[in-house]
Design a protein around this motif. Structure first.
Motif, PDB file in Angstrom:
ATOM      1  N   ALA A 286      58.838   6.123 103.557  1.00 44.50           N
ATOM      2  CA  ALA A 286      58.066   5.632 102.415  1.00 44.50           C
ATOM      3  C   ALA A 286      56.592   5.504 102.764  1.00 44.50           C
ATOM      4  N   TRP A 287      56.302   5.048 103.973  1.00 44.80           N
ATOM      5  CA  TRP A 287      54.904   4.875 104.384  1.00 44.80           C
ATOM      6  C   TRP A 287      54.167   6.216 104.409  1.00 44.80           C
ATOM      7  N   GLN A 288      54.859   7.293 104.793  1.00 41.58           N
ATOM      8  CA  GLN A 288      54.190   8.581 104.955  1.00 41.58           C
ATOM      9  C   GLN A 288      53.525   9.055 103.665  1.00 41.58           C
ATOM     10  N   GLY A 289      54.098   8.691 102.541  1.00 41.69           N
ATOM     11  CA  GLY A 289      53.536   9.135 101.272  1.00 41.69           C
ATOM     12  C   GLY A 289      52.365   8.307 100.787  1.00 41.69           C
ATOM     13  N   ASN A 290      52.002   7.274 101.544  1.00 44.88           N
ATOM     14  CA  ASN A 290      50.935   6.370 101.112  1.00 44.88           C
ATOM     15  C   ASN A 290      49.650   6.479 101.922  1.00 44.88           C
ATOM     16  N   TYR A 291      49.592   7.433 102.831  1.00 37.27           N
ATOM     17  CA  TYR A 291      48.349   7.634 103.594  1.00 37.27           C
ATOM     18  C   TYR A 291      47.348   8.399 102.727  1.00 37.27           C
ATOM     19  N   ASN A 292      46.105   7.964 102.783  1.00 38.04           N
ATOM     20  CA  ASN A 292      45.026   8.627 102.047  1.00 38.04           C
ATOM     21  C   ASN A 292      43.857   8.893 102.980  1.00 38.04           C
ATOM     22  N   VAL A 293      43.207  10.027 102.795  1.00 36.78           N
ATOM     23  CA  VAL A 293      42.065  10.378 103.638  1.00 36.78           C
ATOM     24  C   VAL A 293      40.872   9.505 103.265  1.00 36.78           C
ATOM     25  N   GLN A 294      40.291   8.871 104.293  1.00 35.19           N
ATOM     26  CA  GLN A 294      39.123   8.010 104.089  1.00 35.19           C
ATOM     27  C   GLN A 294      38.132   8.246 105.217  1.00 35.19           C
ATOM     28  N   GLY A 295      36.870   8.006 104.928  1.00 34.15           N
ATOM     29  CA  GLY A 295      35.857   8.051 105.969  1.00 34.15           C
ATOM     30  C   GLY A 295      35.949   6.791 106.815  1.00 34.15           C
ATOM     31  N   LEU A 296      36.157   6.942 108.119  1.00 42.20           N
ATOM     32  CA  LEU A 296      36.371   5.791 108.993  1.00 42.20           C
ATOM     33  C   LEU A 296      35.516   5.892 110.243  1.00 42.20           C
ATOM     34  N   LYS A 297      35.123   4.737 110.748  1.00 40.77           N
ATOM     35  CA  LYS A 297      34.603   4.673 112.111  1.00 40.77           C
ATOM     36  C   LYS A 297      35.779   4.219 112.980  1.00 40.77           C
ATOM     37  N   MET A 298      36.305   5.141 113.734  1.00 41.82           N
ATOM     38  CA  MET A 298      37.514   4.905 114.525  1.00 41.82           C
ATOM     39  C   MET A 298      37.136   4.489 115.934  1.00 41.82           C
ATOM     40  N   THR A 299      37.645   3.332 116.378  1.00 42.18           N
ATOM     41  CA  THR A 299      37.381   2.835 117.731  1.00 42.18           C
ATOM     42  C   THR A 299      38.701   2.446 118.375  1.00 42.18           C
ATOM     43  N   MET A 300      38.973   2.998 119.530  1.00 41.77           N
ATOM     44  CA  MET A 300      40.237   2.704 120.217  1.00 41.77           C
ATOM     45  C   MET A 300      40.052   2.807 121.728  1.00 41.77           C
ATOM     46  N   PRO A 301      40.891   2.118 122.493  1.00 42.10           N
ATOM     47  CA  PRO A 301      40.755   2.167 123.951  1.00 42.10           C
ATOM     48  C   PRO A 301      41.251   3.475 124.540  1.00 42.10           C
ATOM     49  N   LYS A 302      40.646   3.866 125.624  1.00 44.42           N
ATOM     50  CA  LYS A 302      41.247   4.859 126.496  1.00 44.42           C
ATOM     51  C   LYS A 302      42.378   4.147 127.253  1.00 44.42           C
ATOM     52  N   PHE A 303      43.460   4.860 127.545  1.00 45.17           N
ATOM     53  CA  PHE A 303      44.503   4.194 128.323  1.00 45.17           C
ATOM     54  C   PHE A 303      45.395   5.217 129.010  1.00 45.17           C
ATOM     55  N   THR A 304      45.974   4.811 130.112  1.00 44.16           N
ATOM     56  CA  THR A 304      46.934   5.614 130.832  1.00 44.16           C
ATOM     57  C   THR A 304      47.880   4.685 131.581  1.00 44.16           C
ATOM     58  N   PHE A 305      49.157   5.003 131.568  1.00 48.32           N
ATOM     59  CA  PHE A 305      50.120   4.207 132.339  1.00 48.32           C
ATOM     60  C   PHE A 305      51.430   4.963 132.463  1.00 48.32           C
ATOM     61  N   SER A 306      52.245   4.512 133.398  1.00 50.68           N
ATOM     62  CA  SER A 306      53.596   5.026 133.582  1.00 50.68           C
ATOM     63  C   SER A 306      54.582   3.897 133.329  1.00 50.68           C
TER      64      SER A 306
END
Length: 408
Positions: A286-306
């Motif tokens: 149900a969620w998949q049908g509710n995504y809409n394209v928007q202009g965003l400033k996307m900020t997220m961490p770099k990460f790596t782990f095992s």
């Protein structure tokens, strides 16, 4: 909230998205929709993914963790071909396969594998399956041939008592994951007779790369309220966005749009577990049908782990407990009594400005079931004896034997 709890989910959603997509090969595959019951099995696999994820998350509230439901499904799918009776039904129930037969499941998994590895330039998705058999164990040929045909499994007959066998298995895992998972087994149990192993390797560039010059050290709040400085990547881009009462979400596409990473962030008045509690296949669709394209400033961490996790308890809680006991029925695998000794998964992920590299290995260990022969009672130290009369139960004689002696 912890970096672990938010971003361990990323590879889960990536793998789930992969099951609805397709070695670099531009040859178009036939539509997956044409595969009988294919969508039904994908939905069932996704529900298994959410159920397994919830089981693992309960034990890892404060830690980074990452699982690969796809790897687990394929490794267990190979073993499924050896199950019979109640054990086979338990596999079907845990994977939510309903009226999908084992033969149909094998064919669908074959098509899923072909679609997953059918990538284009800029993306690698490799799948390797193998079955390692102790050379003294009488495995059934039908079990071997089925897994070769549908799972493209490599078959290795080895002396499990030879120390080089352990090294050979670990080298196979390391090679198939490009060294990201260098070892999967620490030892080979004396009771081990077979290992079914799946290895996944994924590497792809982002469709829209993060500029390294925009990466900055910014605060990240942990679950306990403390703040940690981490490297945060940023970009401004039109991206698919969705928000509901529990969380906000963004999809970042990989090159050529075949794969994407879904990021899910609980609202400030919610916890990660609140979000996880809403996750199931029905809501996901149900969620998949509710995504809409928007202009965003996307900020997220770099990460790596095992990460590594033994799935025995989680799978038992989901209903596969019989497969881990002496009551297991793997008569399709061998005429000898066998059971699953362990299901172990190891994973790796690296997310940076360029893209993502991830790997997973799942190994299912099979061992012989304990024999049901007579229990041994060995009088090899001082003991007491009692002689009684049967009808009355009277004790006639009692004694202790400290040093057994005999004279004629």
């Amino acid at each position: 909230m912890k970096l672990a709890n938010i971003f361990s989910f990323l590879i889960l959603t990536c793998i789930i998205v992969c099951t609805s997509c397709s070695a670099v090969d531009e040859t178009p595959l036939k539509s997956f929709d044409s595969v009988a019951k294919g969508r039904e099995v994908v939905a069932a696999n996704n529900q298994f993914a959410f159920s397994l994820f919830k089981e693992i998350s309960e034990a890892e509230a404060e830690n980074n963790f990452m699982i690969s439901p796809a790897s687990a499904s394929l490794a267990l799918g190979m073993v499924y071909n050896g199950a019979a009776g109640e054990t086979q039904q338990a596999f079907s129930d845990v994977f939510n396969y309903g009226n999908v037969t084992l033969e149909e499941t094998n064919l669908i998994n074959q098509n899923i594998i072909n679609n997953l590895i059918n990538t284009s330039s800029g993306t690698i998705f490799e799948i390797a399956n193998s079955i390692w058999v102790n050379n003294t164990f009488p495995v059934k040929e039908t079990f071997i041939e089925t897994n070769k045909a549908y799972y493209f499994a490599e078959i290795q007959n080895k002396d499990f008592n030879d120390p080089e066998t352990l090294e050979t298995i670990n080298n196979w895992v390391s090679n198939k994951t490009y060294g990201k998972i260098p070892k999967v087994l620490n030892e080979i149990s004396p009771d081990a007779v077979l290992y079914a192993i799946n290895a996944l390797y994924f590497k792809s560039d982002w469709k829209y790369r993060f500029n390294q010059e925009d990466t900055k050290s910014l605060p990240f709040q942990l679950d306990d309220g403390t703040v940690k400085q981490v490297d945060m990547m940023s970009m401004e881009q039109d991206l698919e966005y969705f928000s509901n009462a529990v969380f906000s979400s963004v999809k970042i596409p990989y090159k050529n749009d075949k794969y994407s990473m879904t990021l899910m962030l609980p609202h400030t008045n919610k916890a990660v577990n609140d979000m996880i509690g809403t996750m199931n296949n029905e809501n996901w669709k149900a969620w998949q049908g509710n995504y809409n394209v928007q202009g965003l400033k996307m900020t997220m961490p770099k990460f790596t782990f095992s990460y590594e996790k033994l799935f025995n308890d989680a799978l038992t809680n989901l209903g596969l407990g019989i497969a881990f006991t002496g009551s297991a029925n793997f008569s399709g695998l061998s005429d000898m009594g066998t059971q699953i000794s362990f299901v172990l998964q190891k994973t790796f992920i690296d997310v940076n400005e360029t893209g993502t590299e991830a790997a997973a290995v799942t190994v299912v260990g099979i061992e012989v079931t304990s024999t049901n022969g007579p229990k041994q009672f060995l009088l090899d130290r001082p003991f007491v004896f009692v002689i009684t009369e049967k009808e009355t139960g009277s004790i006639c004689f009692m004694g202790k034997v400290a040093i057994p002696e005999y004279e004629e």
